[in-house]
Scaffold this motif. Structure first.
Motif, PDB file in Angstrom:
ATOM      1  N   LEU A  60       0.924  -1.247   0.182  1.00 40.39           N
ATOM      2  CA  LEU A  60       0.036   0.004   0.009  1.00 40.39           C
ATOM      3  C   LEU A  60       0.914   1.187   0.042  1.00 40.39           C
ATOM      4  O   LEU A  60       2.019   1.315   0.496  1.00 40.39           O
ATOM      5  CB  LEU A  60      -0.934  -0.098   0.961  1.00 40.39           C
ATOM      6  CG  LEU A  60      -1.967  -1.100   1.436  1.00 40.39           C
ATOM      7  CD1 LEU A  60      -2.616  -1.022   2.807  1.00 40.39           C
ATOM      8  CD2 LEU A  60      -2.731  -1.382   0.090  1.00 40.39           C
ATOM      9  N   TYR A  64      -2.030   1.798   7.553  1.00 37.53           N
ATOM     10  CA  TYR A  64      -3.590   1.389   7.954  1.00 37.53           C
ATOM     11  C   TYR A  64      -4.252   2.486   8.387  1.00 37.53           C
ATOM     12  O   TYR A  64      -5.706   2.576   8.302  1.00 37.53           O
ATOM     13  CB  TYR A  64      -3.586   0.333   8.831  1.00 37.53           C
ATOM     14  CG  TYR A  64      -2.878  -1.211   8.312  1.00 37.53           C
ATOM     15  CD1 TYR A  64      -3.290  -1.642   7.297  1.00 37.53           C
ATOM     16  CD2 TYR A  64      -1.848  -1.852   9.064  1.00 37.53           C
ATOM     17  CE1 TYR A  64      -2.687  -2.758   6.538  1.00 37.53           C
ATOM     18  CE2 TYR A  64      -1.171  -2.677   8.476  1.00 37.53           C
ATOM     19  CZ  TYR A  64      -1.683  -3.290   7.473  1.00 37.53           C
ATOM     20  OH  TYR A  64      -0.998  -4.423   6.810  1.00 37.53           O
ATOM     21  N   VAL A  76      -9.021  -1.534   6.999  1.00 35.84           N
ATOM     22  CA  VAL A  76      -8.218  -1.586   6.125  1.00 35.84           C
ATOM     23  C   VAL A  76      -6.950  -2.792   6.265  1.00 35.84           C
ATOM     24  O   VAL A  76      -6.755  -3.501   5.390  1.00 35.84           O
ATOM     25  CB  VAL A  76      -7.140  -0.252   6.008  1.00 35.84           C
ATOM     26  CG1 VAL A  76      -5.915  -0.385   5.044  1.00 35.84           C
ATOM     27  CG2 VAL A  76      -8.084   1.067   5.549  1.00 35.84           C
ATOM     28  N   TYR A  80      -7.023  -5.970   3.850  1.00 37.17           N
ATOM     29  CA  TYR A  80      -5.724  -6.259   3.001  1.00 37.17           C
ATOM     30  C   TYR A  80      -4.693  -7.258   3.637  1.00 37.17           C
ATOM     31  O   TYR A  80      -4.561  -8.145   2.774  1.00 37.17           O
ATOM     32  CB  TYR A  80      -4.761  -4.921   3.348  1.00 37.17           C
ATOM     33  CG  TYR A  80      -3.566  -4.907   2.340  1.00 37.17           C
ATOM     34  CD1 TYR A  80      -3.302  -4.921   1.192  1.00 37.17           C
ATOM     35  CD2 TYR A  80      -2.189  -5.172   3.144  1.00 37.17           C
ATOM     36  CE1 TYR A  80      -2.353  -4.772   0.347  1.00 37.17           C
ATOM     37  CE2 TYR A  80      -1.012  -5.199   2.420  1.00 37.17           C
ATOM     38  CZ  TYR A  80      -1.030  -5.163   1.138  1.00 37.17           C
ATOM     39  OH  TYR A  80       0.094  -5.421   0.389  1.00 37.17           O
ATOM     40  N   HIS A  84      -7.426  -9.949   0.954  1.00 39.48           N
ATOM     41  CA  HIS A  84      -6.662  -9.763  -0.125  1.00 39.48           C
ATOM     42  C   HIS A  84      -5.423 -10.941   0.039  1.00 39.48           C
ATOM     43  O   HIS A  84      -4.954 -11.244  -0.996  1.00 39.48           O
ATOM     44  CB  HIS A  84      -6.064  -8.527  -0.161  1.00 39.48           C
ATOM     45  CG  HIS A  84      -5.234  -8.028  -1.532  1.00 39.48           C
ATOM     46  ND1 HIS A  84      -4.887  -6.661  -1.869  1.00 39.48           N
ATOM     47  CD2 HIS A  84      -5.122  -8.881  -2.615  1.00 39.48           C
ATOM     48  CE1 HIS A  84      -4.475  -6.810  -3.041  1.00 39.48           C
ATOM     49  NE2 HIS A  84      -4.708  -7.864  -3.742  1.00 39.48           N
ATOM     50  N   HIS A 129      -8.594  -6.327  -5.831  1.00 39.91           N
ATOM     51  CA  HIS A 129      -8.063  -5.626  -4.975  1.00 39.91           C
ATOM     52  C   HIS A 129      -6.973  -4.764  -5.195  1.00 39.91           C
ATOM     53  O   HIS A 129      -6.660  -3.653  -4.584  1.00 39.91           O
ATOM     54  CB  HIS A 129      -7.736  -6.534  -3.793  1.00 39.91           C
ATOM     55  CG  HIS A 129      -9.107  -7.087  -2.986  1.00 39.91           C
ATOM     56  ND1 HIS A 129      -9.684  -8.202  -3.256  1.00 39.91           N
ATOM     57  CD2 HIS A 129      -9.906  -6.432  -1.977  1.00 39.91           C
ATOM     58  CE1 HIS A 129     -10.761  -8.347  -2.736  1.00 39.91           C
ATOM     59  NE2 HIS A 129     -10.976  -7.136  -1.598  1.00 39.91           N
ATOM     60  N   TRP A 133      -6.834  -0.756  -3.902  1.00 41.39           N
ATOM     61  CA  TRP A 133      -6.115  -0.345  -3.228  1.00 41.39           C
ATOM     62  C   TRP A 133      -5.099   0.926  -3.853  1.00 41.39           C
ATOM     63  O   TRP A 133      -4.748   1.804  -3.237  1.00 41.39           O
ATOM     64  CB  TRP A 133      -4.946  -1.333  -2.645  1.00 41.39           C
ATOM     65  CG  TRP A 133      -5.692  -2.073  -1.828  1.00 41.39           C
ATOM     66  CD1 TRP A 133      -5.691  -3.503  -1.868  1.00 41.39           C
ATOM     67  CD2 TRP A 133      -6.429  -1.894  -0.435  1.00 41.39           C
ATOM     68  NE1 TRP A 133      -6.214  -4.205  -1.075  1.00 41.39           N
ATOM     69  CE2 TRP A 133      -6.893  -3.324   0.044  1.00 41.39           C
ATOM     70  CE3 TRP A 133      -6.790  -0.717   0.131  1.00 41.39           C
ATOM     71  CZ2 TRP A 133      -7.657  -3.275   1.290  1.00 41.39           C
ATOM     72  CZ3 TRP A 133      -7.689  -0.971   1.228  1.00 41.39           C
ATOM     73  CH2 TRP A 133      -7.992  -2.423   1.684  1.00 41.39           C
ATOM     74  N   GLU A 134      -4.856   0.528  -5.300  1.00 43.65           N
ATOM     75  CA  GLU A 134      -3.758   1.438  -5.732  1.00 43.65           C
ATOM     76  C   GLU A 134      -4.873   3.067  -6.281  1.00 43.65           C
ATOM     77  O   GLU A 134      -3.999   4.016  -6.156  1.00 43.65           O
ATOM     78  CB  GLU A 134      -3.801   0.854  -7.232  1.00 43.65           C
ATOM     79  CG  GLU A 134      -2.938   1.722  -8.399  1.00 43.65           C
ATOM     80  CD  GLU A 134      -2.810   1.303  -9.726  1.00 43.65           C
ATOM     81  OE1 GLU A 134      -2.329   2.120 -10.366  1.00 43.65           O
ATOM     82  OE2 GLU A 134      -3.306   0.108 -10.024  1.00 43.65           O
TER      83      GLU A 134
END
Length: 254
Positions: A60, A64, A76, A80, A84, A129, A133-134
């Motif tokens: 990331l 978080y 988060v 993640y 993920h 995912h 996140w991007e």
């Protein structure tokens, strides 16, 4: 801290069970607390590493806690480092020892055997995912700029109209899935949806094309903070969209 991790795992597991009551909803089993206890809420997302295999976690660009108050740190971290990561590990298991190990995730998705539910769910979950996140981040939000803004105004009439249509799609999607802004082969933008972990690259996609952005409307994306208030989660999502990242994704199209 260990007690908090156990509590989060229990809550997240409950959410998964509740999702499975919906027709055709599937989800990867969350690793148990012993697998994730080294990733505290205030920890570093870079410490989340997949099992050895062809695919790895991309990390990331924020911590978080950095998406507060719109997305809470517990969500988060759980989303993640458990959900993920689970998709990534299961994807590696699914392609191990096969020709798929040498293929890109995009190649796998485009040539997917839809009857292979394990590969379909986990390859989709991993890729979807990665994009989610991007394209979000702290100190973001606002209106689209650059070429993305030009295309949105051309194909939707205005940014406000685009935002309204995207929001309504996200609110109205039954069960769990995703909403996408897709760049089609003819150069136009279109909003589309997918159920479970499907996406616009798959052979069954109603609207095929290159995904520029998405929103995750699985319950695990918002339930710890928003409970069943999906509309509020969607409203606050717009405060996190990093339009520079969406513009970058557009620039990758050849």
């Amino acid at each position: 801290m260990k007690r908090n991790v156990l509590l989060l795992t229990a809550i997240a597991s409950f959410i998964i069970i509740s999702c499975k009551d919906k027709e055709e909803m599937t989800e990867v089993q969350i690793p148990d607390a012993t697998e994730t206890a080294s990733v505290p809420v205030d920890g570093d997302p870079k410490s989340v590493v997949a099992n050895q295999g062809a695919f790895q976690m991309k990390g990331l660009n924020y911590g978080y806690n950095d998406l507060e108050p719109y997305m809470d740190a517990q969500t988060v971290e759980t989303h993640y480092s458990k959900h993920h990561l689970g998709y990534c590990n299961k994807l590696n298991d699914a392609v191990k020892g096969t020709p798929l190990e040498t293929m890109s995730i995009e190649e796998i998705l485009k040539g997917l055997d839809l009857k292979n539910s394990t590969l379909r769910n986990n390859a989709g979950g991993y890729y979807n995912h990665n994009i989610f996140w991007e394209i979000i981040g702290p100190k973001a939000g606002g209106r689209a700029t650059g070429k993305v803004a030009e295309l949105i105004n051309r194909d939707f009439g205005s940014f406000d109209e685009f935002k309204t249509q995207f929001t309504e799609k996200a609110k109205g999607l039954f069960g769990s899935g995703w909403v996408w802004l897709v760049y089609q082969n003819d150069g136009t933008l279109k909003i589309t949806t997918s159920v479970n972990q499907d996406n616009p690259l798959m052979p069954n996609a109603e609207v095929k094309g290159y995904p520029l952005m998405n929103i995750d409307v699985w319950e695990h994306a918002y339930y710890l903070k928003y409970k069943n208030d999906r509309p509020k989660y969607i409203e606050n999502f717009w405060q996190l969209v990093d339009w520079n990242k969406v513009e970058y994704r557009l620039s990758l199209i050849k």
